[in-house]
Design a protein around this motif. Structure first.
Motif, PDB file in Angstrom:
ATOM      1  N   SER A 180       9.493   2.816  -4.755  1.00 37.18           N
ATOM      2  CA  SER A 180       8.499   3.770  -5.316  1.00 37.18           C
ATOM      3  C   SER A 180       8.483   5.098  -5.716  1.00 37.18           C
ATOM      4  N   GLY A 187       2.676   7.764  -6.131  1.00 41.41           N
ATOM      5  CA  GLY A 187       1.945   8.394  -6.967  1.00 41.41           C
ATOM      6  C   GLY A 187       2.173   9.887  -6.422  1.00 41.41           C
ATOM      7  N   ALA A 188       2.206   9.748  -5.719  1.00 43.98           N
ATOM      8  CA  ALA A 188       2.154  11.183  -4.278  1.00 43.98           C
ATOM      9  C   ALA A 188       3.855  11.857  -4.966  1.00 43.98           C
ATOM     10  N   THR A 192      -2.710  10.898  -3.600  1.00 43.84           N
ATOM     11  CA  THR A 192      -2.576  10.101  -3.425  1.00 43.84           C
ATOM     12  C   THR A 192      -1.983  10.300  -1.490  1.00 43.84           C
ATOM     13  N   VAL A 228      -3.032  14.286  -8.958  1.00 43.01           N
ATOM     14  CA  VAL A 228      -2.824  13.096  -8.685  1.00 43.01           C
ATOM     15  C   VAL A 228      -2.079  12.957  -6.960  1.00 43.01           C
ATOM     16  N   ALA A 229      -1.026  13.899  -7.136  1.00 44.13           N
ATOM     17  CA  ALA A 229       0.078  13.537  -6.044  1.00 44.13           C
ATOM     18  C   ALA A 229      -0.531  13.872  -4.621  1.00 44.13           C
ATOM     19  N   THR A 268      -4.236  10.436   1.597  1.00 41.29           N
ATOM     20  CA  THR A 268      -4.647   9.005   2.503  1.00 41.29           C
ATOM     21  C   THR A 268      -3.243   7.976   2.882  1.00 41.29           C
ATOM     22  N   ARG A 312       1.116   3.636  -2.436  1.00 41.04           N
ATOM     23  CA  ARG A 312       1.457   5.267  -2.068  1.00 41.04           C
ATOM     24  C   ARG A 312       2.227   5.902  -2.950  1.00 41.04           C
ATOM     25  N   ARG A 370       0.928  -1.114  -0.259  1.00 42.10           N
ATOM     26  CA  ARG A 370      -0.383  -0.308  -0.368  1.00 42.10           C
ATOM     27  C   ARG A 370       0.886   1.349  -0.713  1.00 42.10           C
TER      28      ARG A 370
END
Length: 448
Positions: free
Chosen positions: A375, A249-250, A419, A415-416, A422, A246, A242
């Motif tokens: 990531s 995306g960030a 993300t 989008v960042a 969350t 995450r 996860r």
């Protein structure tokens, strides 16, 4: 006992400052390399590394810029594994030497007119080596710095990584300005090589600083007690997937930097009377401002949390991208300069100054290097090809020619932000508790 408590912070702060300095200079080299290559790809390589009759030389040149980002996930796997099993220090020295050597060698590369198709092939190979080593550099620097930082100041010390990036940008720009003033014949013949050769100076300085750093105590303790992971990538994918997604995306907000410093560097002079040298000065001033504001962003995140500062930076960045390109439409250097400083000097800084602490804090010490490296580099693949995508979108659809490229940058920043919303807030957690909640929920099973 009392004496130990008084002395330990002093020792810790000394190690923290040394780690921060090592990260600063390593990041300086990484982004010095990033920008001199980006500048050469935008202004030079399309003319000398591809056939003259090629109508897509500029596009192919920008594509070589993106190739390094495809190689970065491989570098993340390699250096992440070494960093989590053997140690941060040795890994960072290896990545530094690889990155610096590849950069210097590009400066010696013959052109297409001299060796034909071998020129772009060797260029791509060296660019891949840069990408592999950069993957180890960025993740390792951030991991090492936050693990050495005093409690409550990880955001401030982590910002040394991106402050080095800003200074590397300024340094690269100042080096390229007199080069760009050369007659075109001299620029294409030999002038472009000088910035690549000069990277050897930063490499030597960074190497001797990096030799003096020590392993963070939290990692050394994990290794002494046998709690290091034998296969960090397996543990990351199984238990931290996860957070892997995450952080990926960030990271997308970083694409705005490539949009501004690579795509805009060619787009603005092509569509206005503003010259490439003018744009370099805009980015020099913006990054000088950024170098000051990023530690401020880090300090604010230590006090108020990583999420609010990071998300605010991303949302303001999405808005300011349109402000910048709208200013480009006016053709006014003053407006473009002010909008450029607002976008990259201010808005970008508040996300960029926080993420070196925020992202690696999501992972446990046993898998931090691998988790963060993988990531980050997955997210940076988008960054690598953002200039090419933006170039292909120019003039497409209705509205100004810049509208879709600007929309692309703004969308990635939003989008960042979404993300990051969350994520769990990590600013006020002790170092040894970072990334442990995932194991607790999984019944504290042993990491492979």
């Amino acid at each position: 006992m009392t004496t130990t408590l008084k002395i330990s912070p002093i020792i810790g702060n000394s190690q923290a400052r040394r780690a921060a300095a090592a990260s600063f200079f390593g990041s300086m080299l990484e982004f010095y390399e990033f920008f001199i290559y980006a500048t050469a790809a935008s202004l030079v390589f399309g003319h000398i590394m591809f056939p003259e009759e090629s109508d897509v030389g500029a596009l192919l040149s920008l594509a070589t810029f993106g190739v390094a980002y495809i190689a970065r996930p491989l570098g993340a796997l390699i250096f992440g594994h070494i960093g989590d099993t053997i140690g941060r220090r040795a890994t960072l020295i290896i990545s530094l030497i690889m990155m610096g050597t590849a950069t210097v060698l590009i400066g010696f590369l013959p052109t297409y007119h001299q060796i034909g198709i071998a020129a772009p092939i060797v260029l791509v190979v060296l660019r891949i080596l840069q990408g592999i080593s950069a993957a180890g550099e960025s993740a390792g620097s951030a991991s090492l710095t936050i693990e050495q930082a005093p409690e409550g100041r990880r955001g401030l010390f982590g910002s040394s990584v991106t402050s080095g990036v800003a200074v590397g940008f300024v340094l690269a720009s100042l080096v390229f300005l007199p080069i760009m003033a050369l007659p075109e014949e001299d620029l294409l013949a030999w002038g472009w090589r000088i910035p690549f050769w000069l990277s050897s100076i930063i490499l030597i300085v960074a190497y001797f600083i990096r030799r003096r750093i020590e392993e963070p105590e939290v990692f050394a303790e994990s290794r002494r007690t046998g709690h290091t992971s034998k296969m960090p990538i397996v543990a990351v994918v199984r238990d931290w997937w996860r957070d892997l997604l995450r952080v990926t995306g960030a990271c997308l907000f970083l694409a705005v930097q490539a949009l501004m410093t690579v795509f805009a560097l060619g787009y603005v002079p092509a569509t206005t009377t503003i010259t490439s040298s003018d744009m370099l000065w805009v980015w020099i001033i913006a990054n000088a401002v950024s170098a000051v504001l990023m530690p401020v962003a880090g300090m604010l995140s230590d006090r108020y949390g990583r999420k609010p500062i990071f998300i605010t930076g991303c949302i303001s960045l999405a808005v300011s991208v349109f402000v910048f390109f709208n200013a480009v439409g006016t053709g006014s250097l003053l407006l473009v300069g002010l909008a450029g400083v607002l976008t990259m000097g201010v808005c970008y800084s508040f996300a960029n100054g926080v993420y070196p602490a925020f992202f690696p804090e999501m992972f446990n010490v046993r898998v931090r290097y691998s988790g963060y490296a993988i990531s980050l580099q997955l997210g940076l693949i988008v960054t690598g090809f953002t200039p090419t995508a933006a170039q292909s979108l120019v003039g497409v659809g209705v509205g100004p020619a810049w509208f879709l490229p600007a929309t692309l940058g703004a969308a990635l920043a939003l989008v960042a932000a979404a993300t990051a919303w969350t994520a769990k807030e990590t600013a006020h957690l002790p170092l040894h508790e970072l990334g442990t909640d995932r194991n607790l929920r999984l019944g504290k099973r042993r990491i492979s």
